[in-house]
Design an enzyme around this catalytic site. Structure first.
Site, short mmCIF file in Angstrom:
data_model
loop_
_atom_site.label_atom_id
_atom_site.label_comp_id
_atom_site.label_asym_id
_atom_site.label_seq_id
_atom_site.Cartn_x
_atom_site.Cartn_y
_atom_site.Cartn_z
N GLN A 61 -4.40 -4.76 22.61
CA GLN A 61 -3.45 -4.41 24.08
C GLN A 61 -4.11 -3.37 24.68
O GLN A 61 -4.40 -1.84 23.88
CB GLN A 61 -1.63 -4.55 24.31
CG GLN A 61 -1.75 -6.15 23.81
CD GLN A 61 -0.17 -6.05 24.13
OE1 GLN A 61 0.70 -5.78 22.87
NE2 GLN A 61 -0.12 -6.37 25.11
N HIS A 62 -3.98 -2.67 26.16
CA HIS A 62 -4.22 -1.57 26.80
C HIS A 62 -4.85 -1.18 26.57
O HIS A 62 -5.65 -0.39 27.41
CB HIS A 62 -3.07 -1.06 26.05
CG HIS A 62 -1.57 -1.03 25.71
ND1 HIS A 62 -1.10 -2.07 26.59
CD2 HIS A 62 -0.90 -0.94 24.15
CE1 HIS A 62 0.18 -2.11 26.18
NE2 HIS A 62 0.28 -1.65 24.80
N ASP B 276 -2.49 -8.92 21.61
CA ASP B 276 -2.29 -9.41 19.77
C ASP B 276 -1.05 -9.98 19.38
O ASP B 276 -1.16 -10.20 18.14
CB ASP B 276 -3.74 -7.77 19.41
CG ASP B 276 -2.66 -6.10 19.76
OD1 ASP B 276 -1.57 -6.42 20.41
OD2 ASP B 276 -3.29 -5.82 18.79
#
Length: 476
Positions: free
Chosen positions: A71-72, A237
């Site tokens: 992520q991110h 995830d």
């Protein structure tokens, strides 16, 4: 037999699993490594995915594919769809000041934190995409000016598999979008006002698909894959892992990998103005309140390296020392920390005495320090009104016998440990099967057997850890 594929494009590697769409049985799998670092050229992910697909026997007989990803990560694309600069990953902390500034801009003191939590379900920290975009605008204005679209790692890989035909074909899902800082779990919409505040304007953003909505089809030759398979929306995830383990409301998933993650499936959104709990969405239409620590399995790696032992010996040493390690405490902020928000902090060893000056006590203190940080996360999630029904322990760190046996004592609850597996990739495969079958709920695959670990709680371990948790220094 109808086959589906699930991808886990994580920080360290790419895994591909091929499973039977009806039973979930594993048919074959493949993997490839990713480069180290907190910024990575996304091309490395596509090379790894192509290698992992080939190692898994290809996708020519696969009916549907979905991608789970870290992520991110900030992936910036220019007007032609070319990557502008290496992607900043979730564990890159250079945007810590940007996070502080963005909070302050919405109000002084706790007002700004509350405003962010109410707006998007989270309070900015260096991990989130919105802070990385502010950093880019301030420190690399030329790259910011070239940026026509912003997406996340799983979005980019899904787009590449679909043939990358134009920026308007970028797609994502609720689970991953909820970790950007400019998409709201409360309204299920982007917040362009917050994105513009961070970046100065609003670039193209991926369209947010429903949990089982098709994202198109795999283009022939894309990343070496045969064309024609349906593409699922994919997800982040953490949401993929929850789907892979078949977590239900009240189930807590405690994952010890590169990061430490405590998450629970909830039917209601969360808003924690302290910023400890991030109010993410999951991959099914529910919510996924979540706490992340930067320091997890690598704490075990570092301690084993320091003691010059392997992981089995590290566990043996830890289990020979007494609970509480004779007062020795390890605060394992080896890479800074996200929860609590200490991006520049370093680790600390406190309470060393002649009696505790041996490998066993240090090994025990390291494992307990790792678990204490996750126990703090579990407590924070429960405090928001999320009942804890079961705790599943997964990830590479769950392979440690010391972690498995000490976790229930530190957490204060029994833990269930399923067999080691690729739960992010499995969750993506389950989503692919859902897209293929349609319907309102994901397919039911047989649950994996779990081993239950129980122990008497040792609250004094966490009490001692809390006493010295803030006795850490910042980097100079």
């Amino acid at each position: 037999m109808t086959l589906v594929a699930g991808v886990d494009s994580s920080t360290q590697s790419c895994k591909v699993v091929i499973r039977d769409a009806e039973s979930g049985a594993l048919v074959r799998e493949g993997r490839a490594s990713h480069p180290d670092g907190t910024e990575v050229d996304p091309a490395a992910w596509s090379v790894a995915l192509e290698t992992a697909i080939e190692a898994a026997g290809g996708l020519s007989d696969v009916a549907a594919v979905a991608v789970g990803g870290q992520q991110h990560g900030m992936v910036c694309l220019d007007a032609e769809g070319e990557v502008v600069r290496p992607a900043l990953l979730w564990n890159d902390t250079r945007s810590a000041q940007a996070a502080t500034d963005l909070i302050a801009e919405l109000g002084p003191g706790g007002t700004g934190r509350r405003a962010w939590a109410d707006a998007v379900g989270l309070v900015p920290v260096a991990s989130f995409t919105v802070t990385k975009l502010r950093w880019l605008a301030e420190h690399e204005p030329d790259s910011a000016a070239r940026t026509a679209a912003v997406c996340l790692p799983h979005d980019w890989l899904t787009w590449k598999l679909a043939g990358a035909s134009g920026l308007d074909t970028l797609v994502t899902d609720r689970g991953d979008a909820s970790g950007t800082g400019y998409w709201s779990t409360h309204t299920n919409e982007y917040r362009p006002d917050l994105l513009e505040r961070a970046f100065g304007r609003t670039p193209v953003l991926p369209r947010v698909l429903g949990p089982a909505e098709q994202a198109g089809t795999v283009a022939g030759g894309a990343l070496g894959a045969a064309g024609g398979a349906l593409l699922g929306p994919g997800t982040g995830d953490n949401a993929a892992a929850a789907l892979g383990i078949n977590a239900e409301p009240g189930d807590v998933v405690l994952s010890i990998g590169t990061s430490g993650v405590v998450s629970t499936v909830s039917s209601t959104p969360s808003a924690d103005p302290s910023g400890t709990v991030a109010g993410f969405a999951d991959a099914t239409g529910n919510y996924l309140p979540l706490v992340v620590t930067l320091n997890a399995a690598r704490v075990l790696d570092a301690t084993a390296r320091l003691l010059r032992v392997d992981h089995d010996e590290l566990s043996r040493l830890a289990l020979t020392a007494p609970a509480g390690a004779g007062g020795l405490v390890v605060v394992p902020y080896l890479e800074g920390e996200r929860t609590p928000d200490r991006p520049q902090s370093t680790g600390a060893v406190h309470g060393l005495t002649l009696a505790s000056s041996d490998p066993a006590h240090l090994a025990r203190a390291a494992v307990e320090g790792l678990l204490c940080g996750l126990a703090d996360g579990l407590e924070a999630i429960a405090a928001l009104g999320n009942p804890v029904r079961r705790v599943f322990l997964v990830g590479g760190g769950a392979r440690s016998e010391a972690v498995r046996r000490l976790a229930p004592a530190v957490l204060g609850v029994p833990v269930l440990v399923p067999p080691p597996g690729e739960y992010v990739a499995d969750g993506a495969a389950r989503q692919a099967a859902w897209v293929l079958a349609g319907g309102s709920t994901p397919p039911v695959w047989p649950a994996t057997s779990t081993e239950v670990f129980e122990a008497d709680p040792v609250p004094f371990v966490r009490e001692r850890y809390a006493e010295v948790r803030d006795m850490t220094a910042d980097r100079v």
